[in-house]
Each structure stands twice: as structure tokens, then as C-alpha cells.
Design an enzyme around this catalytic site. Structure first.
Site, PDB file in Angstrom:
ATOM      1  N   HIS A  28      38.719   2.048  71.375  1.00  0.00           N
ATOM      2  CA  HIS A  28      37.273   2.304  71.439  1.00  0.00           C
ATOM      3  C   HIS A  28      36.884   3.585  70.707  1.00  0.00           C
ATOM      4  O   HIS A  28      36.304   4.503  71.275  1.00  0.00           O
ATOM      5  CB  HIS A  28      36.797   2.351  72.891  1.00  0.00           C
ATOM      6  CG  HIS A  28      36.885   1.037  73.595  1.00  0.00           C
ATOM      7  ND1 HIS A  28      36.220   0.765  74.752  1.00  0.00           N
ATOM      8  CD2 HIS A  28      37.573  -0.111  73.297  1.00  0.00           C
ATOM      9  CE1 HIS A  28      36.478  -0.477  75.152  1.00  0.00           C
ATOM     10  NE2 HIS A  28      37.310  -1.017  74.266  1.00  0.00           N
ATOM     11  N   GLU A 120      26.629  -6.710  72.604  1.00  0.00           N
ATOM     12  CA  GLU A 120      25.197  -6.460  72.461  1.00  0.00           C
ATOM     13  C   GLU A 120      24.789  -6.212  71.013  1.00  0.00           C
ATOM     14  O   GLU A 120      25.550  -5.654  70.222  1.00  0.00           O
ATOM     15  CB  GLU A 120      24.779  -5.232  73.270  1.00  0.00           C
ATOM     16  CG  GLU A 120      24.956  -5.381  74.761  1.00  0.00           C
ATOM     17  CD  GLU A 120      24.462  -4.179  75.540  1.00  0.00           C
ATOM     18  OE1 GLU A 120      24.536  -4.217  76.776  1.00  0.00           O
ATOM     19  OE2 GLU A 120      23.981  -3.200  74.911  1.00  0.00           O
ATOM     20  N   TYR A 130      21.195   3.297  76.646  1.00  0.00           N
ATOM     21  CA  TYR A 130      21.472   1.874  76.483  1.00  0.00           C
ATOM     22  C   TYR A 130      22.388   1.298  77.567  1.00  0.00           C
ATOM     23  O   TYR A 130      22.884   0.190  77.431  1.00  0.00           O
ATOM     24  CB  TYR A 130      21.957   1.595  75.053  1.00  0.00           C
ATOM     25  CG  TYR A 130      20.780   1.752  74.125  1.00  0.00           C
ATOM     26  CD1 TYR A 130      19.971   0.679  73.814  1.00  0.00           C
ATOM     27  CD2 TYR A 130      20.398   3.014  73.671  1.00  0.00           C
ATOM     28  CE1 TYR A 130      18.833   0.829  73.049  1.00  0.00           C
ATOM     29  CE2 TYR A 130      19.256   3.184  72.899  1.00  0.00           C
ATOM     30  CZ  TYR A 130      18.475   2.082  72.595  1.00  0.00           C
ATOM     31  OH  TYR A 130      17.331   2.246  71.845  1.00  0.00           O
ATOM     32  N   TYR A 141      37.737  -6.948  82.707  1.00  0.00           N
ATOM     33  CA  TYR A 141      38.790  -7.896  82.331  1.00  0.00           C
ATOM     34  C   TYR A 141      39.482  -8.479  83.553  1.00  0.00           C
ATOM     35  O   TYR A 141      40.041  -9.574  83.505  1.00  0.00           O
ATOM     36  CB  TYR A 141      39.797  -7.217  81.403  1.00  0.00           C
ATOM     37  CG  TYR A 141      39.159  -6.785  80.103  1.00  0.00           C
ATOM     38  CD1 TYR A 141      38.691  -7.720  79.189  1.00  0.00           C
ATOM     39  CD2 TYR A 141      39.009  -5.441  79.793  1.00  0.00           C
ATOM     40  CE1 TYR A 141      38.095  -7.335  78.006  1.00  0.00           C
ATOM     41  CE2 TYR A 141      38.405  -5.048  78.609  1.00  0.00           C
ATOM     42  CZ  TYR A 141      37.954  -5.993  77.722  1.00  0.00           C
ATOM     43  OH  TYR A 141      37.345  -5.607  76.558  1.00  0.00           O
TER      44      TYR A 141
END
Length: 249
Positions: A28, A120, A130, A141
């Protein structure tokens, strides 16, 4: 850095931004770079997977979109919100791997990885939140619920989301003449989905979705429009490919 006159090396390397704090993680990163029409640079930064709650903490750079000057530092018209780092444009992001400016409006559009479901598409605005990980259309998960639901006052809903996930990566708007009907469509690569997605748009709305190239079995990492008006794709694999997309004969 600058490319030298011979085009053979980069010179004068200088660090203009570094995500803080430093996190020991190989996941990430976010890491899309888009210049806006003022010359400022948007930088997407992921939540580093294990630090998702920090996406709501504006005192650091985890899970944010930054807007910086090319020489470093924050532009004068960035959000000026108490407790926010000056480079931060918006907060509450999980892992934005697709980003592009709308060719007519100049608005930034992003494609962001959800967990299981909840990928998104957003148009991040200055000073907005957001939602991640407080609100999301995805689940963990493990199957566990994440956050408080799919909406909350003060947090922006996505323009569009995928469930199940496609794992969206690179994104580009189409402006060429090869496919006139696709003008202003946003093309998004799918990693887990192994596809190219065309999102038709009207203003700041997604009005339709078309899934392309599903039969290739390729993880599409990046999407670009070439000067010839064709689409060029990078696949994500040990023997990754550069693909050119042309009209069917």
C-alpha cells in the site's frame, strides 16, 4: 532530477517529499504522480496496510493525497486546516493507484483499492475526508466488518465503487480521435480483475461501465493514451508485456 543533454542519465537528484512517519511495510504505497494545471504535483500515499487507522490522522502522511510544489513544500492555496500537515490535500484514503486529470475540467480523479469489495472512484477535493477506514463498501479479508458502515456525515461517498473488487491500478482519460464515442471516458486497469474497464462520465458522475480484454488473463498495471490515439497498457507479471489496443477490424 533532470535528464542530461545526452538523454543517458539523471542528474542533480533532490528529495522534495518523504512520507512520514517511515513504516516498515511492503504494501500500500499508493504512489501515483499527477501535475495539475497550476504546475503543482499531486502525490498519492497509501495506508501501508497495517496503519489504516492513521488515514484519519491529518498530522501524518499515511493514507492521504498530497499536493506539493515541484521544488518541494506546500502550495499557498492548499487547505489550511488546524492540525493538518501543509502538504495534505485530502485524507481517508486506503491505496490510490490510479490518478488522472479530467481533460476538460482539470479535476483530479482517482481509483482506489478497497479491501474485499469497495474499490472506489473519487474526485478528491481540498480539505475533504474520503472515509477510510471509518466508512467503506468493502469488508476485511477475514470477512469481518470494517468501520461503521457505508456512510457518515462529514465523509465523502465514492462516485462509483466495485464489489467484488477488481483491484484498480493505473487510470487515464481518453481524448483521442480513434474512438470518438469514448471521449472523456476514464480507463482503469484491473489487477485481480484482469481487465481494462471503461467508465463513461458526465460531469462528475460515472454513467456507465464497460469491461474489456477480460479474455487476455493479464493483470493490467498501467494505462496510457499514446500520441497516435491508441491505448497502451502495461501488464503486471514476471514476463510483463507492453500492449497496444487498436480498433477491431
Amino acid at each position: 532530477a533532470r535528464l542530461n543533454e545526452r538523454g543517458t542519465a539523471l542528474e542533480g537528484t533532490k528529495v522534495i517529499f518523504q512520507q512520514m512517519p517511515t513504516i516498515a511495510s511492503n504494501m500500500h504505497f499508493g504512489s501515483r504522480l499527477v501535475f495539475d494545471r497550476t504546475g503543482a504535483l499531486f502525490v498519492t500515499v497509501g495506508d501501508r496496510y497495517g496503519q489504516r487507522d492513521q488515514a484519519q490522522n491529518p498530522s501524518n502522511h499515511i493514507g492521504k493525497i498530497m499536493r506539493i510544489r515541484p521544488e518541494g513544500g506546500a502550495p499557498a492555496d492548499n487547505p489550511k486546516i488546524e492540525g493538518w500537515q501543509p502538504e495534505i490535500w485530502s485524507i481517508g484514503h486506503r491505496n490510490v493507484q490510479g490518478a488522472a486529470l479530467h481533460p476538460e475540467t482539470g479535476q483530479l480523479w482517482t481509483a482506489e483499492h478497497g479491501a474485499r469489495g469497495g474499490d472506489e472512484v473519487n474526485t478528491p477535493k481540498a480539505g475533504r475526508n474520503y472515509g477510510w477506514p471509518v466508512v467503506t463498501f468493502g469488508i476485511d479479508y477475514s470477512g469481518a466488518r470494517i468501520g461503521e458502515g457505508t456512510s457518515k456525515a462529514g465523509m465523502e461517498p465514492p462516485l462509483f465503487y466495485w464489489d467484488p473488487s477488481i483491484a484498480p491500478s493505473g487510470a487515464a482519460f481518453y481524448t483521442g480521435a480513434v474512438w470518438p464515442a469514448w471521449k472523456n471516458s476514464l480507463f482503469v486497469g484491473g489487477l485481480a480483475g484482469q481487465m481494462l474497464v471503461r467508465l463513461s462520465t458526465q460531469g462528475e458522475a460515472v454513467t456507465g461501465q464497460e469491461r474489456l480484454l477480460e479474455g487476455l488473463g493479464e493483470r493490467i498495471r498501467d494505462v496510457r493514451q499514446g500520441p497516435d490515439g491508441f491505448l497502451y497498457l502495461l501488464s503486471d507479471a514476471p514476463d510483463g508485456k507492453l500492449l497496444r489496443v487498436k480498433p477491431a477490424k
